[in-house]
Design an enzyme around this catalytic site. Structure first.
Site, mmCIF file in Angstrom:
data_model
loop_
_atom_site.group_PDB
_atom_site.id
_atom_site.type_symbol
_atom_site.label_atom_id
_atom_site.label_comp_id
_atom_site.label_asym_id
_atom_site.label_seq_id
_atom_site.Cartn_x
_atom_site.Cartn_y
_atom_site.Cartn_z
ATOM 1 N N HIS A 107 1.155 -1.190 -0.091
ATOM 2 C CA HIS A 107 0.041 0.320 0.197
ATOM 3 C C HIS A 107 0.850 0.806 0.187
ATOM 4 C CE1 HIS A 107 1.236 -0.131 4.175
ATOM 5 N NE2 HIS A 107 0.579 -1.013 4.263
ATOM 6 N N HIS A 145 3.693 1.280 2.184
ATOM 7 C CA HIS A 145 5.627 0.459 2.470
ATOM 8 C C HIS A 145 5.451 1.865 1.090
ATOM 9 C CE1 HIS A 145 2.857 -3.310 2.925
ATOM 10 N NE2 HIS A 145 3.972 -2.849 3.838
ATOM 11 N N LEU A 179 -2.205 3.466 7.526
ATOM 12 C CA LEU A 179 -2.697 2.194 6.317
ATOM 13 C C LEU A 179 -1.881 0.902 6.956
ATOM 14 C CD1 LEU A 179 -1.489 3.910 2.982
ATOM 15 C CD2 LEU A 179 -3.229 3.039 3.619
ATOM 16 N N SER A 180 -2.421 -0.677 6.357
ATOM 17 C CA SER A 180 -1.643 -1.481 6.516
ATOM 18 C C SER A 180 -2.063 -2.372 5.747
ATOM 19 C CB SER A 180 -2.277 -1.652 8.298
ATOM 20 O OG SER A 180 -2.326 -2.881 8.352
HETATM 21 P P1 AMP Z 1 4.886 -5.180 6.325
HETATM 22 O O1 AMP Z 1 5.011 -6.177 4.806
HETATM 23 O O2 AMP Z 1 3.813 -5.285 7.003
HETATM 24 O O3 AMP Z 1 5.407 -6.180 7.251
HETATM 25 O O4 AMP Z 1 5.666 -4.167 6.771
HETATM 26 C C1 AMP Z 1 7.304 -3.717 5.690
HETATM 27 C C2 AMP Z 1 7.990 -2.432 6.103
HETATM 28 O O5 AMP Z 1 6.990 -1.524 6.080
HETATM 29 C C3 AMP Z 1 8.184 -2.302 7.346
HETATM 30 O O6 AMP Z 1 8.917 -1.163 7.610
HETATM 31 C C4 AMP Z 1 6.952 -1.202 7.867
HETATM 32 O O7 AMP Z 1 6.555 -0.863 9.298
HETATM 33 C C5 AMP Z 1 6.765 -0.182 7.486
HETATM 34 N N1 AMP Z 1 4.746 -0.007 7.343
HETATM 35 C C6 AMP Z 1 3.954 -0.243 7.296
HETATM 36 N N2 AMP Z 1 3.018 0.619 7.063
HETATM 37 C C7 AMP Z 1 3.281 1.509 7.049
HETATM 38 C C8 AMP Z 1 2.443 2.950 6.996
HETATM 39 N N3 AMP Z 1 1.029 2.938 7.446
HETATM 40 N N4 AMP Z 1 3.239 3.463 6.953
HETATM 41 C C9 AMP Z 1 4.787 4.113 7.197
HETATM 42 N N5 AMP Z 1 5.512 2.703 6.661
HETATM 43 C C10 AMP Z 1 4.484 1.146 6.980
#
Ligand code: AMP
Length: 284
Positions: free
Chosen positions: A34, A37, A192-193
């Site tokens: 999203h 990322h 965002l997630s």
């Molecule tokens: P993930 O795919 O959830 O393991 O996240 C990969 C990277 O993206 C990690 O360093 C997260 O902290 C970062 N990340 C996920 N969501 C956000 C967001 N809303 N804003 C900034 N960074 C994010």
């Protein structure tokens, strides 16, 4: 952009880049990308000669099998997105390629000096062992100049920063820079997630109350104690039907230990919205 699926090819490609004197920016992810990322990737593209991303839903950091199974996956769409913003390489291995059989079953031991015994670490035993296991493995293969992490996972960022200062890894990674990037949000304020994809339309309406409540709590700084603020946030959110706070802790940003002052403090929260576990934080 090239998609790489084996450790051997990744290592060779990265060594070739290094020999050409190129700087390498690395962004580890679990995919289902999203704008949060993409903000990390855009920065890595801008600040380095080469940008590498990884897409790997790491089984060793999940302590809940259902969460692992239901984690959203759409690698093809992710690959297209990354190609469109100038990423050079994507590493997308299978779990069998990433780990030997014994690595999947044995707990990866790492002394976190207590950083893992609070909040996410307390609620998800073994989670950070899995995170450090996969991130250190990726760092060894890629040997990046800079690695980018979101402040949304604040405790993870603190732990990775700590990890690279540890003697054995410090010697290996030299002056690797860990870059923390601000939280990206939907217009509603919801962080965002990838897990937001699992929210129903109704849940999408109530989930933004989490950030709204955190923001409002900043007004407490002059008039209320840390404990009062903590309790008020928990109570307000638990009063919303469909939300249930797992923890909300105001801690020192450096040590992650509970604090009774708002100076250098961050409030970290995890809230269940139905079956979806959402995390967020606010700096005071
Ligand atoms: P993930 O795919 O959830 O393991 O996240 C990969 C990277 O993206 C990690 O360093 C997260 O902290 C970062 N990340 C996920 N969501 C956000 C967001 N809303 N804003 C900034 N960074 C994010």
């Amino acid at each position: 952009m090239q998609v790489i699926t084996t450790k051997q090819e990744l290592k060779q490609r990265m060594q070739a880049c290094k020999q050409e004197g190129k700087t390498i920016g690395f962004v580890p992810t679990m995919g289902a990308l999203h704008e949060g990322h993409l903000a990390l990737f855009k920065r890595a593209v801008a600040e380095n000669d080469i940008c590498v991303g990884s897409i790997f839903v790491n089984p060793t950091q999940f302590n809940n099998q259902e969460d692992l199974i239901k984690y959203p996956r759409h690698v093809e769409k992710d690959v297209e997105l990354l190609a469109s913003i100038g990423v050079d390489f994507v590493f997308a291995p299978s779990a069998e390629e990433m780990y030997d059989a014994n690595e999947m079953t044995q707990t990866f031991a790492f002394d976190f000096q207590g950083l893992d015994s609070v909040m996410e670490g307390k609620m998800r035993p073994g989670h950070f062992n899995g995170v450090v296991q996969v991130v250190s493995k990726l760092f060894h293969l890629i040997m990046p100049t800079r690695a980018y992490f979101g402040e949304k996972d604040f405790q993870q960022l603190a732990i990775i920063r700590y990890m690279v200062t540890q003697s054995e890894l410090k010697n290996t990674f030299g002056d690797l820079q860990i870059v923390g990037c601000p939280i990206m949000r939907e217009q509603s304020g919801l962080a965002l997630s990838s897990r937001n994809e699992r929210l129903s339309a109704k849940q999408k309406n109530i989930a933004p109350i989490i950030y709204k409540t955190l923001l409002e709590s900043k007004q407490n700084v002059k008039s209320h104690s840390v404990q009062e603020t903590q309790n008020a946030v928990i109570q307000q959110l638990n009063n919303v039907q469909g939300l249930e706070v797992e923890y909300f802790e105001i801690v020192d940003k450096t040590t992650l230990l509970p604090t009774n002052t708002f100076e250098n403090a961050i409030g970290c929260i995890t809230v269940w919205c139905g079956e979806v576990r959402l995390i967020d934080n606010i700096q005071y």
